[in-house]
Design a protein around this motif. Sequence first.
Motif, PDB file in Angstrom:
ATOM      1  N   ILE A 174     -19.722 -84.702   0.704  1.00 37.48           N
ATOM      2  CA  ILE A 174     -19.276 -83.427   0.153  1.00 37.48           C
ATOM      3  C   ILE A 174     -19.402 -83.506  -1.373  1.00 37.48           C
ATOM      4  N   ARG A 175     -19.520 -82.353  -1.999  1.00 32.41           N
ATOM      5  CA  ARG A 175     -19.599 -82.298  -3.462  1.00 32.41           C
ATOM      6  C   ARG A 175     -18.692 -81.171  -3.928  1.00 32.41           C
ATOM      7  N   LEU A 176     -17.689 -81.528  -4.726  1.00 30.31           N
ATOM      8  CA  LEU A 176     -16.812 -80.478  -5.252  1.00 30.31           C
ATOM      9  C   LEU A 176     -17.518 -79.729  -6.370  1.00 30.31           C
ATOM     10  N   VAL A 177     -17.405 -78.398  -6.330  1.00 37.91           N
ATOM     11  CA  VAL A 177     -17.864 -77.572  -7.448  1.00 37.91           C
ATOM     12  C   VAL A 177     -16.609 -76.998  -8.087  1.00 37.91           C
ATOM     13  N   LEU A 178     -16.277 -77.473  -9.283  1.00 40.75           N
ATOM     14  CA  LEU A 178     -15.057 -77.014  -9.949  1.00 40.75           C
ATOM     15  C   LEU A 178     -15.349 -75.835 -10.854  1.00 40.75           C
ATOM     16  N   GLN A 179     -14.502 -74.843 -10.796  1.00 43.09           N
ATOM     17  CA  GLN A 179     -14.659 -73.672 -11.654  1.00 43.09           C
ATOM     18  C   GLN A 179     -13.271 -73.276 -12.157  1.00 43.09           C
ATOM     19  N   ASP A 180     -13.117 -73.273 -13.462  1.00 40.64           N
ATOM     20  CA  ASP A 180     -11.815 -72.978 -14.076  1.00 40.64           C
ATOM     21  C   ASP A 180     -11.469 -71.498 -13.917  1.00 40.64           C
ATOM     22  N   THR A 181     -10.297 -71.224 -13.358  1.00 39.67           N
ATOM     23  CA  THR A 181      -9.845 -69.826 -13.237  1.00 39.67           C
ATOM     24  C   THR A 181      -9.040 -69.392 -14.455  1.00 39.67           C
ATOM     25  N   ALA A 182      -8.651 -70.341 -15.302  1.00 42.89           N
ATOM     26  CA  ALA A 182      -7.617 -70.097 -16.310  1.00 42.89           C
ATOM     27  C   ALA A 182      -6.400 -69.449 -15.633  1.00 42.89           C
ATOM     28  N   GLY A 183      -5.600 -68.678 -16.370  1.00 38.24           N
ATOM     29  CA  GLY A 183      -4.301 -68.282 -15.821  1.00 38.24           C
ATOM     30  C   GLY A 183      -4.179 -66.858 -15.320  1.00 38.24           C
ATOM     31  N   ASP A 184      -5.260 -66.067 -15.446  1.00 43.08           N
ATOM     32  CA  ASP A 184      -5.083 -64.649 -15.094  1.00 43.08           C
ATOM     33  C   ASP A 184      -6.008 -64.221 -13.951  1.00 43.08           C
ATOM     34  N   GLU A 185      -5.919 -62.945 -13.612  1.00 41.82           N
ATOM     35  CA  GLU A 185      -6.673 -62.423 -12.472  1.00 41.82           C
ATOM     36  C   GLU A 185      -8.176 -62.430 -12.749  1.00 41.82           C
ATOM     37  N   GLN A 186      -8.573 -61.957 -13.948  1.00 46.19           N
ATOM     38  CA  GLN A 186      -9.999 -61.865 -14.243  1.00 46.19           C
ATOM     39  C   GLN A 186     -10.645 -63.250 -14.220  1.00 46.19           C
ATOM     40  N   GLY A 187      -9.934 -64.243 -14.721  1.00 45.86           N
ATOM     41  CA  GLY A 187     -10.460 -65.615 -14.690  1.00 45.86           C
ATOM     42  C   GLY A 187     -10.692 -66.089 -13.260  1.00 45.86           C
ATOM     43  N   ALA A 188      -9.776 -65.737 -12.374  1.00 44.92           N
ATOM     44  CA  ALA A 188      -9.905 -66.149 -10.974  1.00 44.92           C
ATOM     45  C   ALA A 188     -11.062 -65.406 -10.301  1.00 44.92           C
ATOM     46  N   ILE A 189     -11.205 -64.121 -10.617  1.00 40.64           N
ATOM     47  CA  ILE A 189     -12.312 -63.331 -10.049  1.00 40.64           C
ATOM     48  C   ILE A 189     -13.652 -63.924 -10.489  1.00 40.64           C
ATOM     49  N   ASN A 190     -13.774 -64.209 -11.790  1.00 38.09           N
ATOM     50  CA  ASN A 190     -15.027 -64.775 -12.307  1.00 38.09           C
ATOM     51  C   ASN A 190     -15.335 -66.121 -11.651  1.00 38.09           C
ATOM     52  N   ALA A 191     -14.314 -66.964 -11.532  1.00 40.10           N
ATOM     53  CA  ALA A 191     -14.513 -68.295 -10.946  1.00 40.10           C
ATOM     54  C   ALA A 191     -14.956 -68.170  -9.488  1.00 40.10           C
ATOM     55  N   PHE A 192     -14.314 -67.295  -8.741  1.00 41.47           N
ATOM     56  CA  PHE A 192     -14.672 -67.133  -7.329  1.00 41.47           C
ATOM     57  C   PHE A 192     -16.101 -66.595  -7.198  1.00 41.47           C
ATOM     58  N   GLN A 193     -16.457 -65.611  -8.038  1.00 39.31           N
ATOM     59  CA  GLN A 193     -17.823 -65.063  -7.953  1.00 39.31           C
ATOM     60  C   GLN A 193     -18.854 -66.132  -8.253  1.00 39.31           C
ATOM     61  N   SER A 194     -18.548 -66.962  -9.234  1.00 39.39           N
ATOM     62  CA  SER A 194     -19.476 -68.040  -9.580  1.00 39.39           C
ATOM     63  C   SER A 194     -19.597 -69.051  -8.439  1.00 39.39           C
ATOM     64  N   LEU A 195     -18.483 -69.414  -7.841  1.00 37.28           N
ATOM     65  CA  LEU A 195     -18.522 -70.386  -6.733  1.00 37.28           C
ATOM     66  C   LEU A 195     -19.308 -69.829  -5.550  1.00 37.28           C
ATOM     67  N   ILE A 196     -19.118 -68.553  -5.279  1.00 38.23           N
ATOM     68  CA  ILE A 196     -19.766 -67.919  -4.124  1.00 38.23           C
ATOM     69  C   ILE A 196     -21.272 -67.765  -4.368  1.00 38.23           C
ATOM     70  N   ASN A 197     -21.639 -67.263  -5.564  1.00 43.59           N
ATOM     71  CA  ASN A 197     -23.044 -66.883  -5.797  1.00 43.59           C
ATOM     72  C   ASN A 197     -23.888 -67.991  -6.405  1.00 43.59           C
ATOM     73  N   GLN A 198     -23.334 -68.704  -7.393  1.00 47.46           N
ATOM     74  CA  GLN A 198     -24.109 -69.793  -7.990  1.00 47.46           C
ATOM     75  C   GLN A 198     -23.788 -71.135  -7.337  1.00 47.46           C
ATOM     76  N   GLY A 199     -22.524 -71.365  -7.032  1.00 47.42           N
ATOM     77  CA  GLY A 199     -22.097 -72.664  -6.505  1.00 47.42           C
ATOM     78  C   GLY A 199     -22.516 -72.897  -5.076  1.00 47.42           C
ATOM     79  N   LYS A 200     -22.820 -71.805  -4.339  1.00 40.53           N
ATOM     80  CA  LYS A 200     -23.261 -71.913  -2.937  1.00 40.53           C
ATOM     81  C   LYS A 200     -22.306 -72.756  -2.107  1.00 40.53           C
ATOM     82  N   VAL A 201     -21.017 -72.538  -2.316  1.00 41.61           N
ATOM     83  CA  VAL A 201     -20.021 -73.366  -1.640  1.00 41.61           C
ATOM     84  C   VAL A 201     -19.798 -72.878  -0.205  1.00 41.61           C
TER      85      VAL A 201
END
Length: 405
Positions: free
Chosen positions: A85-112
Amino acid sequence: MNMTRRRFPIVLSTLAVMVTACTSANPGTSTGGAPQAAGTNGTIAIGVGVAQTSNVALLGQEQVAGAKIAEKYFNDKGGINGTPIRLVLQDTAGDEQGAINAFQSLINQGKVAGIVGPTLSQQAFSADPIADRAKVPVIGPSNTAKGIPQIGDFVARVSAPVTVVAPNSVKAALKLNPNIKKVAVFYAQNDAFSKSETEVFQQTVKDQNLELVTVQKFQTTDTDFQTQATAALNLKPDLVIISGLAADGGNLVRQLRELGYQGLIIGGNGLNTSNIFPVCKALCDGVLIAQAYSPETPNDINKAFRDAYVAQYKKEPPQFSAQAFTGIQVFVDALKELDKTAKVTQKPLPDLRVALNQQLLQGKYTTPLGEISFTPEGEIVQKDFYVAQIKMDPDGNNGKFTFLK
Ligand code: 1QQ
């Protein structure tokens, strides 16, 4: 001037063509092209989207620690039947927009294959629907507010809800001091978890026939609590209960003590980290916090997790690390199970994500949290809960969570 002004539209339209060309040429995007195989680079990617920066990193950095220990532990054991397995870490920082950006990146670029995250319920209510719509399984490692598994079919959690965990600390306080009568409650009104947890605390206070003398509100960004603390202490409470996050919660504990409050204090899950020690120092001493994890959990995987954590950090593992480890474990165990019938590396990624979501909800897991499983909705089913009390050295520089019997 004129020249510059005229050049912009030309440059922009050229860029637009390039961007369009790039997007449609990329087979990994959801529109067009063959679906990406799950086992790219000979590994299976698992996303970890938690707070690595901002105030919320006081909680999130313990999650990164737990997830990384899991990555090494499971890869040392052969990964997914031989595929690491390979962890793909993406910082959400502390707010909603940070979490949205991190999730979109993991889904689309990270191919998790799936995501462990985010740190706060406040973030989960914004980011989880994005993963749900993309049909990517999410395991909440620390989202304890009411309503998290109900966000969607692809959302589960390994963090037991406030309804199950919070009442334990009130009962423990009454055991330590059966004379408690008057209770003052504080909560952060800009945080979904804090609002959910305080409802449970307030209901428990009433159920125990205690008198709720005041409910004081603050913001997770506040540092000065003089007004609310003074108002509450004027009512002479013999128990104070705080629902907030680590920095604000630690400051509130400190200021209550500085104003002379000597009774018991219960901190909610947002104060459940030794990262509050530098905030309230010696004045953190005695704070009671309910736990969904004990380092003493008697099974082999907890022993391995605990030993790895202690070797690296020279202290007992905290709940948030154990829950993050468990989130990774659930994905790994479910992937291993799926792999028995058809190699997970050969499956197209969208198919793997859907199959993984179905599989993880069916399994039973022996984890650092003990035996766990899920309801069909994705709520954790867990047996054992605990209460710890903070014990600080007199100089306030070091402390630990001692578990009550
Ligand atoms: C939530 C929580 C946080 C305080 C954990 C980090 O329980 O947001 O649901």
